[in-house]
Design an enzyme around this catalytic site. Structure first.
Site, PDB file in Angstrom:
ATOM      1  N   ASP A   7       1.868  -2.153  -1.584  1.00 55.36           N
ATOM      2  CA  ASP A   7       3.191  -2.764  -1.667  1.00 55.36           C
ATOM      3  C   ASP A   7       2.963  -4.271  -1.718  1.00 55.36           C
ATOM      4  O   ASP A   7       2.668  -4.892  -0.691  1.00 55.36           O
ATOM      5  CB  ASP A   7       4.034  -2.380  -0.452  1.00 55.36           C
ATOM      6  CG  ASP A   7       5.420  -2.991  -0.494  1.00 55.36           C
ATOM      7  OD1 ASP A   7       5.980  -3.134  -1.601  1.00 55.36           O
ATOM      8  OD2 ASP A   7       5.950  -3.330   0.575  1.00 55.36           O
ATOM      9  N   GLU A  67       3.597  -0.778  -6.421  1.00 61.71           N
ATOM     10  CA  GLU A  67       5.037  -0.892  -6.643  1.00 61.71           C
ATOM     11  C   GLU A  67       5.308  -1.728  -7.886  1.00 61.71           C
ATOM     12  O   GLU A  67       4.746  -2.802  -8.072  1.00 61.71           O
ATOM     13  CB  GLU A  67       5.730  -1.527  -5.443  1.00 61.71           C
ATOM     14  CG  GLU A  67       7.247  -1.556  -5.609  1.00 61.71           C
ATOM     15  CD  GLU A  67       7.955  -2.127  -4.395  1.00 61.71           C
ATOM     16  OE1 GLU A  67       8.450  -1.319  -3.591  1.00 61.71           O
ATOM     17  OE2 GLU A  67       7.999  -3.358  -4.265  1.00 61.71           O
ATOM     18  N   ASP A 141       6.044  -2.893   5.015  1.00 64.72           N
ATOM     19  CA  ASP A 141       5.176  -2.986   3.840  1.00 64.72           C
ATOM     20  C   ASP A 141       4.069  -1.929   3.915  1.00 64.72           C
ATOM     21  O   ASP A 141       3.648  -1.381   2.895  1.00 64.72           O
ATOM     22  CB  ASP A 141       4.536  -4.378   3.746  1.00 64.72           C
ATOM     23  CG  ASP A 141       5.561  -5.484   3.833  1.00 64.72           C
ATOM     24  OD1 ASP A 141       6.128  -5.854   2.798  1.00 64.72           O
ATOM     25  OD2 ASP A 141       5.803  -5.959   4.956  1.00 64.72           O
TER      26      ASP A 141
END
Length: 179
Positions: A7, A67, A141
């Site tokens: 992330d 992501e 995260d």
């Protein structure tokens, strides 16, 4: 298959390594890379690159689940900063011929929680449940990175919205993604 979920973020980049243990994915490692917001942007990017490269070198994943950028940020500066971090992460993967599978946040939330508009808290709770953790992973995260790695496992035959890799690693990526 060993999947490194990431992330990306300039201030905090979450990562999680998931491997297959029989029928169930197994969490091998998870953590966060934090940068000092008082440091200049180039120094922060070097740190992210160096730390992600270290994780890649130590754990040697078959693929990275990252992501995807999305355009619904309230503040365009946030998207630009995330793009910088994402670029250094993609560079570290490309330098090691690790394929990068890119997933939009809504797809990850849908794959993990069953709802593409799930809250961060719902993702954290479901990831904790799926891995049998005693509490929700923090910061969020890290939970998002775990969700990305799980999504990579679940969608391996159809890897995300696109491939980002050097031309020389396409054969390796086809072997990593079962058909």
């Amino acid at each position: 298959m060993r999947v490194l979920g990431i992330d990306p973020g300039l201030g905090c980049t979450g990562y999680a390594l998931v491997d297959q243990d029989g029928a169930e994915p197994l969490l091998i490692e998870a953590g966060a890379i934090r940068t000092d917001d008082k440091r200049p942007l180039p120094e922060r990017l070097v740190q992210i690159h160096r730390d992600v490269a270290g994780v890649l070198d130590e754990f040697r994943p078959d693929v990275m689940a990252l992501e995807d950028l999305y355009s619904e940020y309230r503040f365009p500066r946030t998207a630009l900063l995330m793009a910088h971090a994402r670029g250094t992460i993609c560079l570290a993967a490309a330098q090691r011929s690790v394929p990068v599978w890119s997933y939009p946040p809504g797809l990850v939330k849908s794959a993990i929680v069953g709802n593409g508009a799930a809250s961060k808290e719902q993702v954290q709770a479901m990831v904790a449940r799926l891995f049998g953790l005693p509490r929700v992973p923090t910061p969020n995260d890290v939970a998002d990175a775990m969700a990305l790695a799980l999504t990579g496992h679940r969608r391996a035959p159809n890897p995300g919205t696109g491939w980002l890799m050097p031309d020389s690693s396409r054969k390796k990526a086809k072997r990593a993604a079962p058909e």
